[in-house]
Design an enzyme around this catalytic site. Structure first.
Site, PDB file in Angstrom:
ATOM      1  N   GLY A  53       0.828  -1.207   0.000  1.00  0.00           N
ATOM      2  CA  GLY A  53       0.000   0.000   0.000  1.00  0.00           C
ATOM      3  C   GLY A  53       0.853   1.245   0.000  1.00  0.00           C
TER       4      GLY A  53
ATOM      5  N   GLY B  85     -32.430  -7.699  -4.861  1.00  0.00           N
ATOM      6  CA  GLY B  85     -31.831  -7.005  -6.005  1.00  0.00           C
ATOM      7  C   GLY B  85     -31.361  -5.606  -5.645  1.00  0.00           C
TER       8      GLY B  85
ATOM      9  N   THR C 150      -7.201 -12.046   4.453  1.00  0.00           N
ATOM     10  CA  THR C 150      -5.874 -12.396   3.967  1.00  0.00           C
ATOM     11  C   THR C 150      -4.781 -11.494   4.530  1.00  0.00           C
ATOM     12  OG1 THR C 150      -6.759 -13.285   1.897  1.00  0.00           O
ATOM     13  CG2 THR C 150      -4.454 -12.590   1.882  1.00  0.00           C
TER      14      THR C 150
ATOM     15  N   GLU D  56      -2.602  -8.724   6.818  1.00  0.00           N
ATOM     16  CA  GLU D  56      -2.219  -8.784   8.239  1.00  0.00           C
ATOM     17  C   GLU D  56      -2.293 -10.228   8.750  1.00  0.00           C
ATOM     18  OE1 GLU D  56      -1.092  -6.380  10.517  1.00  0.00           O
ATOM     19  OE2 GLU D  56      -0.683  -5.366   8.631  1.00  0.00           O
TER      20      GLU D  56
END
Lengths: 667, 667
Positions: free
Chosen positions: A201, A425, A446, A448
Site C-alpha cells: 500500500g 436485487g 488475507t 495482516e
C-alpha cells in the site's frame, strides 16, 4: 437404535410455540445504554471520528464515477487531511504530535471503518503500519527525524514486507540488505522476481519512504530479517535503483495505490537500519540484545501486533454498517401476505429472516466485547506508562490478536454477504453500500496474516502453552517441538478430570450431571460447554501429533494430516474467549433494560455457537438428543424476544446516517 | 452421561492414519473420461462454445480499463455477434433461425459461463428471457413478426417483470395494461414509483422492445398478470410515454445495462398482448383456455422455467473456473517447510487446504449431475417433439429447477469465495478472474427467484404433493391449504415405517439395523440417510403447520414461525435429489478408472453432506457417536486418495486456458 419419537417432538414444539407467544416479558431497549456498552471507554474518541466521517461522506456516493487515479487522489487528500487529528494520531507519542493513547487509536480506527474503506486502509498503511514500524522498530534518531512528519501526513510511506514468493512465511523473505563496510552503507537488493515486494500500500503512487524488510547481512553473515528505511520516490519519480509497478485493478480498495517494488543495489546510510532490537555499530559489528535469531525476529514482528488488532476491529465496523442496512430494510420491506387482510408482511417477521440476521447481530455484539478485550490488553502491554510486559503476556496478546482477527474478519465476509442477499436485487446496486463493503473487506481475511495461518499460530501457543523459547512459524519446527517436549504438559493441563473438577464448583449437578442439569441460559453452563470442547480438541490434537511421531511417522506428514484438527482446536479456543469476554462485560452491568437485552444477545450467541457444532457435542456425549433439540427451540424463542428491539440493536452501532448511504433500502 | 473415551478415539485415529498411508489402491484419472461424464450428451455443443469463448477472451483482461459505457458497448457487440450461432440460438424453432433443441441451449449457456459473465447475462436477457417469453407466451403472429430478428441479435429487448415494490411476489405487480375498447388498444401505465420496472437488463441502453408484465384490465375487469409487447426505444431515444432511467453502477455485471422503466399511458395495438394462454378477441372480450386466474398465471410463469435452469448451470460454470484456478494454484504455490530439507510444501498437501477445496470440487461434480438431470427433464417437457406434458410433470420440473437453482447458486457464492481466499493476496487482484467472478455471480442467488423464496416453492410442492389445484405463491394460501387438506397425505406418505420398509429391501440390517450395519461407502446407505432426513423434516413441518392451525393459531403467524423448518425440509429434499442424480450417473458407467474416481467423488459429496448435518442425524438416532466420527475419518481418507488426481479433476472441467486469465496464479 431406537426410532425417533416424532409425536413427542411435535408436542414439545407446540408447547414451545405457545409459550413463545405468552412468553417471557417483552424486552425494552435503551439505545444510549447499548451504545455505551458497544463504544466502551473511548466513546468520545469514537464520536469525534463519527463527526469526521460525515465531512467526507460524499466520497461514498461519488467513488463509482471517478477514474482509479481520481479516486486515489481523493483518498490520499482525505488521508493526509486527517493527519494529526483524532482520526489518525492517537497512537503516537505526544512529543511527535500524537496522543500517546494506543487504546484510543484502535477505537478511532474501528470507527473509521464505518466510512470509505479505502480511506481506512490507506490510513492504516500510513499511520498504522508505516508509522507504527518506525515507532516500534526504530530508535530516537528515527523518531526525531520522521515521526512528526508521518503523524501530520506530510511524509507518506510504505510497509514493505510481503513478497510475491512469501506472504505468510515472512521469515524466508528473499530481499537482501547487506552492510558494505567500505562505504558504511546498507545495500538493498531484490535478487529475483519472487522477492519483489508485492501488494504494498502507498507504493504505486504516493509513498516516499519505505520500511523494507530484508535479510540483513553483516560481515558476510546472515542475521535474519530486519527493517531498513529506503527512500523509494523523489519528487514523484522512483528513486534511483528503485523500480515500481502498479498492482493495477483489484477486487476492491481501489482508492489504495498498491504496488510492487524492486531494489537494484540501493544504497542507504547505516543509520537507516531500524535498530531498536539489533544494530550495526561504528565498527561494522552486528549487535543485538536478543541472541536467538528466531526470537529476535518474532520479537520484532510482535511489536507490530496493533495492525492485526486494528484489522479485526475494522471488519467488525464494516459488519455493523451492513447489518444496520439489512435490519432497517427488513423493517420496511414487505413481501407476500401471510395474514388475511393485513397487507404484506415485514421481512423481519418471517422466522427465516430472523434466523438469517439476528444471530449475526448477536455475534457482532459478542465480537465487539472480544475486540475490546484484545484492544485493552494491547493498550496495557504497549501503553506508554507500562514497563515492558513479560514475554508471556506478549505472547498471549499476540495469540489473542491473531485469533480475534481471524474470527472477526470471517464474520465480516459472512455478515456482509448475508446482509446483501437479505436486501435482494436492491442490495446489488452500487448506490447502496454493499458493493464497496463486499469488495473492500474481501481481503481482510488475507492481509495482516492469512486467517488459517493465524489460527495455526493460536494453536501453536496453546500446544506449547506459550512456553517455547521462540515462536517460530516453521511448521516442521512445531511438530518437532510438540512431539519432543510440551505435549505432556498440554495433555496434563487439558485432562478431562481437571476441567470437570473446575466445573463442579460453578454448576449444579457437578462433574457428572452438569451438562444435563444446568439451565441452557446459565452462562456458566455455556462457558463450560465451550471450554470442554476446546480442551478436548486440544488434547486430541496433541496426542495425535505425539503418537504420529512416536510411531515413526515423518513429522511433516503427521502435521499435515492433523492440521485441520489443530486449527479446529484454535477456533474453539477463540469461540470460548469471545463468549468469556461478552459474559464478563454483561455481568459487570447494573440490573436493568440494557443488561436484559445484552443477556438475550449473549444467550443467542452462546446457543447458536453450540448449536452450530452440536454434532461434536453429541458425538462426545456432552449433549443428549432432547437437550440438543431444546437448544434449537430456545434459539427461536430468544429471536422472537429480540425481534421488537431489532431496530434499537442496530441504532446502537451509531453508524452516522450520512455514511449509511442506502436511501433506497432504508428510506 | 458417560465420559467420552479419549484414549479410544486416539487409537482409532492412529489406526486410520496408518491405514490411509498403506491405504486403498491409488486412483488413476482419465481426463477425457471425466470430461465426457461432465459434458454429457451435448459435448459437441459445449466444445463449440469453448471455441467461441476464446475469440472474445481478451475482454476479460480489458474490462477493468474500460469505462462503463465502453464496456457495455463491447458486451453488446459480442452478444449481437453470437446471435444465430450455437452460442445463443439452439433453443429457438428452426423456422426462425434456431436449432430446435432446448437441451443444447442450456448446455451452451452453461458453457458460456466460463467466459465474461456480463456477456452471459446479457445473452440470457436477450435470447433467454426476452426471446423465450416471446416464444413461450406469444402465438404465431408474434413468432413470425419478431423471432427471426431476436434470434439473429437484430432486435434487442427486455423482460420487464420485476418492479421496485415487487420482486418475489410478482402476482401483485402494480403496472396496469388496460384494454381501451374505443381504440382497440392496450394502455400500459405505471401507477406509482413502487410499480416502476426495476433492474431490467437491456433497458438502460440497448433494448428496443420489452415484454411488460402487467395487471390486464378488460371491460373494466382485472384479469391478473399478463405480458404485453411495448416498444421502449426508437432510434436510440425512449419511445413516447416511456421514461427510462439507468440503474447505475452495480456490484458486478457492469457490462449489462440494467435500467428502470415507467409507462405513462403508453398505447399499443391489442395484438401486442402475448396471447398463448389468454387473448382479447375482436369484440373486446377476454378469453382464456384456463379458467382459474391463479392457475393461468402460474402456467404462464411455468413456461419461463428455462431461465432458472440456465442460471443454476451458469453458477456451476463460474464455480468451475474458480476451483480450477484455486486447485492449480495450490499445486504450484509452496509455503512453509514441513519436512526437513524438502523445501517448502505445496498448499494442496496440507490437510486443511484439502478440506477447503476437495469437498467443494466433489460438490461441483454432484451438482453437475443434478443440473444435467433438470436440463434433461426440461428438454423432455418442453422439447419440440413432446406433446404437452401433464401438469404434474411440469410442477415436478418447476420444483426441481427452483431447488437446483438455489443450491447451485449458493454453491457458486461459497466456492468462489473459498477459492479466492485460498489464493491469498494474489487472488485479490483483478488481473485474476476472482474479482469478476465474485462480483458478477453475487446476484445469482437473487435473480430468477430469490433462493429462499424458491426453496419455499419447493417445500410447497412437497407439502401439497403437487396436488394443489393451483400453485399460488401466496404464503397465507399455503398455510390454509396445508392445514385444511393435504397434510394428512403428506404425513401418511412420509410415515417412518413406510420409509423403513423400503430401506429394508436394499440395505443389510434391514429396518432396525441398516444405519449401523451398512457400509459408509454404500450409496444405498447414503441415499437412505438423506431420504430419512428429508421425509422426517417434511412430516414434522406438516404436523407443526396443522397443529398450529388446529390449535386456533393465526395461520400467518403459524407459518412464519415454522418457516425455517419448512425451508430446511426443502433443502434436504434437494440434497437427496442431487445425490440421487450423481449416484445414478456413476452407476451407469462401465467399470474402470473413471468410475472409480467418480465413486470417490460421490462418496465425498455424500459423506460431507451427512457430516455437515451430523447434529441432526445424531439428534434423531440415525447416527451413533462412533459412526459419526468414522464418517469424518472416512472423509479424510477419501481426500487423501483424491489428492494425486486433483489436477485432472479440474482439467476435466475444460475451462479454456484463454479464459482462465490467472497467469500469476497458475503459471
Amino acid at each position: 437404535m431406537a426410532l425417533d419419537t416424532d409425536q413427542h417432538a411435535t408436542t414439545t414444539d407446540r408447547r414451545e410455540e405457545r409459550a413463545a407467544h405468552r412468553g417471557a416479558p417483552p424486552l425494552t431497549a435503551d439505545v444510549a445504554g447499548l451504545r455505551a456498552f458497544l463504544d466502551g471507554p473511548y466513546a468520545e474518541v469514537r464520536d469525534e471520528v463519527r463527526r469526521g466521517l460525515a465531512d467526507h461522506a460524499s466520497l461514498l456516493d461519488e467513488d463509482v464515477d471517478l477514474s482509479r487515479d481520481e479516486l486515489r487522489e481523493r483518498v490520499r487528500d482525505i488521508v493526509v487531511g486527517i493527519g494529526g487529528t483524532g482520526q489518525a494520531a492517537h497512537g503516537f507519542p505526544p512529543a511527535h504530535g500524537g496522543g500517546g493513547d494506543i487504546g484510543a487509536s484502535v477505537a478511532a480506527f474501528e470507527t473509521l471503518a464505518y466510512g470509505d474503506l479505502s480511506v481506512l486502509v490507506k490510513s492504516g498503511v500510513q499511520y498504522g503500519l508505516f508509522g507504527g514500524a518506525v515507532q516500534q522498530l526504530g530508535t530516537a534518531r528515527h523518531h526525531d527525524a520522521y515521526l512528526a512528519d508521518i503523524v501530520a501526513g506530510r511524509l507518506l510511506g510504505c510497509f514493505a514486507m510481503t513478497e510475491t514468493g512469501h506472504g505468510s512465511n515472512v521469515q524466508q523473505l528473499g530481499t537482501v540488505a547487506r552492510h558494505d563496510p567500505d562505504t558504511d552503507e546498507i545495500v538493498v537488493t531484490t535478487p529475483d522476481d519472487t522477492a519483489r515486494k508485492d501488494y504494498i500500500g502507498n507504493a504505486a503512487r504516493d509513498g516516499e519512504l519505505a520500511v523494507v524488510f530484508a535479510q540483513l547481512e553483516v560481515g558476510g553473515e546472515r542475521r535474519g530479517v530486519h527493517a531498513v528505511l529506503v527512500p523509494i520516490r523523489v519528487d514523484g519519480e522512483p528513486a534511483p535503483g528503485v523500480r515500481i509497478e502498479d498492482c493495477g485493478a483489484k477486487i476492491g480498495l481501489e482508492g489504495v495505490d498498491n504496488g510492487r517494488l524492486w531494489f537494484d543495489d540501493v544504497r542507504v546510510p547505516r543509520d537507516n537500519l531500524l535498530d531498536r532490537f539489533a544494530t550495526i555499530d561504528e565498527d561494522g559489528e552486528y549487535r543485538s540484545s536478543i541472541d536467538n535469531p528466531d526470537r529476535r525476529f518474532f520479537t520484532m514482528l510482535g511489536t507490530l501486533v496493533q495492525g492485526r488488532v486494528s484489522v479485526g476491529g475494522a471488519g467488525l465496523g464494516a459488519s455493523k454498517v451492513a447489518l444496520t442496512i439489512a435490519v432497517r430494510y427488513a423493517l420496511r420491506r414487505r413481501q407476500f401476505e401471510t395474514e388475511k387482510g393485513e397487507g404484506e408482511t415485514l421481512l423481519l417477521d418471517y422466522g427465516m429472516h430472523q434466523r438469517r440476521l439476528l444471530p449475526l447481530l448477536a455475534r457482532t455484539y459478542a465480537l465487539t466485547a472480544a475486540q475490546e478485550e484484545v484492544a485493552r490488553q494491547l493498550h496495557e502491554v504497549f501503553g506508554a506508562d507500562t514497563p515492558d510486559a513479560d514475554d508471556r503476556a506478549r505472547r498471549a496478546l499476540e495469540s489473542r490478536a491473531a485469533g480475534t482477527k481471524a474470527v472477526t474478519t470471517w464474520h465480516a465476509t459472512r455478515a456482509i454477504q448475508e446482509a446483501r442477499e437479505a436486501c435482494g436485487g436492491a442490495g446489488y446496486l452500487s448506490a447502496n453500500r454493499f458493493a464497496a463493503l463486499k469488495a473492500d473487506t474481501d481481503v481482510f481475511t488475507t492481509f495482516e496474516g492469512d486467517n488459517h495461518v493465524l489460527l495455526q499460530l493460536v494453536a501453536k501457543g496453546l500446544l506449547t502453552d506459550y512456553s517455547s523459547e521462540f515462536e517460530d512459524l516453521d511448521q516442521f519446527g512445531m511438530v518437532r517441538f510438540v512431539a519432543g517436549l510440551a505435549v505432556d504438559t498440554v495433555i496434563e493441563r487439558t485432562a478431562a478430570h481437571q476441567l470437570l473438577e473446575r466445573i463442579r464448583d460453578v454448576l449444579p449437578g457437578g462433574r457428572d450431571g452438569w451438562d444435563q442439569e444446568a439451565g441452557l441460559l446459565d452462562p456458566d453452563y455455556q462457558l463450560a460447554m465451550l471450554r470442554y470442547r476446546e480442551e478436548h480438541q486440544l488434547a486430541g490434537a496433541a496426542r495425535r501429533l505425539k503418537a504420529g511421531v512416536d510411531d515413526g511417522g515423518d513429522p511433516g506428514v503427521v502435521f499435515r494430516t492433523v492440521q485441520d484438527h489443530v486449527i479446529g482446536a484454535a477456533r474453539s479456543h477463540v469461540d470460548r474467549l469471545v463468549l468469556e469476554a461478552f459474559v464478563a462485560r454483561v455481568r459487570a452491568l447494573p440490573e436493568g433494560h440494557t443488561r436484559e437485552v445484552l443477556t438475550a444477545l449473549s444467550d443467542l450467541y452462546a446457543l447458536t455457537t453450540i448449536e452450530a457444532d452440536r454434532g461434536w457435542f453429541l458425538e462426545h456425549g456432552r449433549l443428549s438428543a432432547p437437550r440438543s433439540k431444546a437448544i434449537t427451540r430456545e434459539v427461536g424463542a430468544i429471536m422472537r424476544r429480540l425481534r421488537p428491539v431489532a431496530r434499537d440493536l442496530v441504532d446502537a452501532f451509531g453508524v452516522p446516517e450520512d455514511v449509511l448511504g442506502a436511501e433506497d433500502l432504508i428510506g
